[in-house]
Design a protein around this motif. Sequence first.
Motif, PDB file in Angstrom:
ATOM      1  N   LYS A 160       0.700  -0.885   0.375  1.00  0.00           N
ATOM      2  CA  LYS A 160       0.175  -0.305   0.308  1.00  0.00           C
ATOM      3  C   LYS A 160       0.738   0.979   0.108  1.00  0.00           C
ATOM      4  O   LYS A 160       1.661   1.666   1.043  1.00  0.00           O
ATOM      5  CB  LYS A 160      -0.996  -0.175   1.288  1.00  0.00           C
ATOM      6  N   VAL A 161       1.133   2.060  -0.971  1.00  0.00           N
ATOM      7  CA  VAL A 161       1.579   3.304  -1.207  1.00  0.00           C
ATOM      8  C   VAL A 161       0.843   4.610  -0.734  1.00  0.00           C
ATOM      9  O   VAL A 161       0.045   5.121  -0.631  1.00  0.00           O
ATOM     10  CB  VAL A 161       1.786   3.482  -3.079  1.00  0.00           C
ATOM     11  N   GLU A 162       1.507   5.045   0.563  1.00  0.00           N
ATOM     12  CA  GLU A 162       1.057   5.798   1.324  1.00  0.00           C
ATOM     13  C   GLU A 162       0.500   6.872   0.800  1.00  0.00           C
ATOM     14  O   GLU A 162      -0.576   7.815   0.860  1.00  0.00           O
ATOM     15  CB  GLU A 162       2.406   6.513   2.669  1.00  0.00           C
ATOM     16  N   LYS A 163       1.312   7.852  -0.278  1.00  0.00           N
ATOM     17  CA  LYS A 163       0.543   8.578  -0.692  1.00  0.00           C
ATOM     18  C   LYS A 163       0.634   9.011  -2.443  1.00  0.00           C
ATOM     19  O   LYS A 163       1.263   8.074  -2.792  1.00  0.00           O
ATOM     20  CB  LYS A 163       1.305  10.452  -0.507  1.00  0.00           C
ATOM     21  N   PRO A 164      -0.242   9.570  -3.136  1.00  0.00           N
ATOM     22  CA  PRO A 164      -0.881   9.705  -4.149  1.00  0.00           C
ATOM     23  C   PRO A 164       0.270  10.136  -4.939  1.00  0.00           C
ATOM     24  O   PRO A 164       1.353  10.216  -4.621  1.00  0.00           O
ATOM     25  CB  PRO A 164      -1.887  10.742  -4.865  1.00  0.00           C
ATOM     26  N   ILE A 165       0.921   9.082  -6.690  1.00  0.00           N
ATOM     27  CA  ILE A 165       2.005   9.175  -7.217  1.00  0.00           C
ATOM     28  C   ILE A 165       0.929  10.360  -8.203  1.00  0.00           C
ATOM     29  O   ILE A 165       0.509  10.506  -8.812  1.00  0.00           O
ATOM     30  CB  ILE A 165       2.105   8.438  -8.173  1.00  0.00           C
TER      31      ILE A 165
END
Lengths: 432, 251
Positions: A160-165
């Motif tokens: 799960k990637v913490e912040k949006p790309i």
Amino acid sequence: MALPQAKLDLTEARLAALSLPDGAGWANAARADAVARLRAMGLPTRRDEYWKFTSPETLTRADAPRAALFHGDETPLYAGIDRLKIVFVDGVFDADQSDDLSLEHVSIEHLADVTATDIHWARELYGQLEIAGQDPVDRPLATLNTAFARDGVVIRVTGKVEKPISLVYLNASESSDAILHHLVRVEAGGDVTVLENGPAAARFNKVMEISVADGAAFHHVRAQGRDHERRAVTHMFARLGRESTYKSFTLTANGVLTRNEHVIELTGDDAVAHVAGAAMGDGARAEFHHDDTVFITHDAERCESRQVFKKVLRNGAEGVFQGKILVKPGAQKTDGYQISQALMLDDESSFQGKPELEIYADDVVCSHGSTTGAIDETALYYLRSRGVPADQATDLLVLAFLAEAIDEIEDARLQDDIRTRLQEWLERRRQG
Amino acid sequence: MLEIKNLHVKLEEEDKDILKGVDLSVEAGKVHAIMGPNGSGKSTLSYVLSGRDGYEVTDGSASLLGEDLLEMDPEDRAAAGLFLAFQYPVEIPGVGNMTFLRTALNAQRKARGEDEVSAGDFLKLVREKAKALNIDAEMLKRPVNVGFSGGEKKRNEILQMAVLEPKMCILDETDSGLDVDAMKLVSEGVNALRDAGRGFLVITHYQRLLDHIKPDVVHIMADGRIVKTGGPDLALEVEQNGYADILGEVA
């Protein structure tokens, strides 16, 4: 079958104006293959079934029509949202304006770098979903992209990637002709949000290939706007594994021509795909033509797909929706939903809708609806009778109309951000 | 406050006169009631005053505090202090009740050259007014009138009236679709707004609403005209004998 001479000439003229990126690497074969495929199918013309409502002429011709840069002073989209920013100017990566690309649970690289490496996972994905997406409808502008894209981001998500790309497309030239090709591979259990915004170029051709593994999630929020004269053709090719999620929302305002295609294949049981779009077109300052073309294939059991597209059109703006749900044999318990609606604020604007269902399984629920209507005069009167001026009351009703599409954005902060931006656009327009 | 003189109105679409010379004057601080049989032109009068499309004024005038109402757009009439509580409040999907109320209040204040109300102050104001009308937070969050019961819709109309604080309130058949409890609640809401600076015009078919909202003056309307004017007793007379007697007497 030989191509018509006009199509052949058109395709060769475009090819003559392009050159394949230099350098060795595995991508050369994929690019050569794409050129061959493009030659075989030819670039689209108005005679092609899926280009009847939208003229591809300015997208296919050798040189990009000029597009004046728009200088606004509005707050950029997503400004208050913690994100990893990757900036492209006229389709070229700008390291100075971009953030450091390291982030937990994700690797982010550049297409230009990975094509030079011999062994790379991207090799298995580059052009592959684009090729799969050519059946049964040709998408030659995507093939052109696979052949000639010089750059893009290559993203592999492992958790799960913490912040949006956040992909930010700026433009500095009135005649830029940008081609970007992104790859996103979300591994089992991965979860990522990709944002896109900005005018990009005078003419922008973008492809994103997204592979979502079992149980993984891909979220996408995009805003296309700002420059009145820009043109864009984009393709999102996605393949979804078991219990995976794909959710994409696009807000479009401005742009002489925008063609957004989604080609989504649900290949694992219980997968979910939601695609939504809100477009606001005003033909007063420059022409506005917006085309959403969606093709969703159900090839597994108990999958759910949802298409929600809303367009608000005025001053001769043109809207197009072509949406298809294909349910393959064996894709039982499919739940497919599709709605496309246009709100016409005057008699000069036009909307063409082409919903299609093709179903080869007997235990499915599929529904579709398409409506074109004017503003609700009774509601308008009611609002005015409470003191809300006519133009402001109209904007309230416009926002209300678009709400169903905006509500598809799962992240509340992003939903707020999009809604706020829309309100600001409307307000600025009202105040001239 | 509200001055209507010799008002003649026809439908824009067809040559049918609906109001045939209405004369009416409502003073500040007073409650006037208009009663009358179906088709007498009561609702048309309320629509014409609030500026609804589809009607054409062929003669006469209507003014609020000396300003010509008929020349104004509906939003300007509202800013000038006119409020119509609808017989059939309109459902607006996608527009939140709170957003709607705040937009309306601030638009009116802006039109009058007053400062906008801050989000915090507004919330306080609405909560206080809503409480008295038994309107909960859930109802305030929902889209305007969508999925509201008949009673909820009418209470919502009175809430708008309480928040916007108009000078001249017109209530069009506010009692229709209300049960006894709801009627009491709505009437209390209206009565709370009665003061020396505010005029009311209560349009109703039945006398029962006037048990709760006591009028100072009662008018009987028939065939596009005010045919009889009297005190509160006139409403009782209608209740007992029906309209036929009064109309027969006038004819």
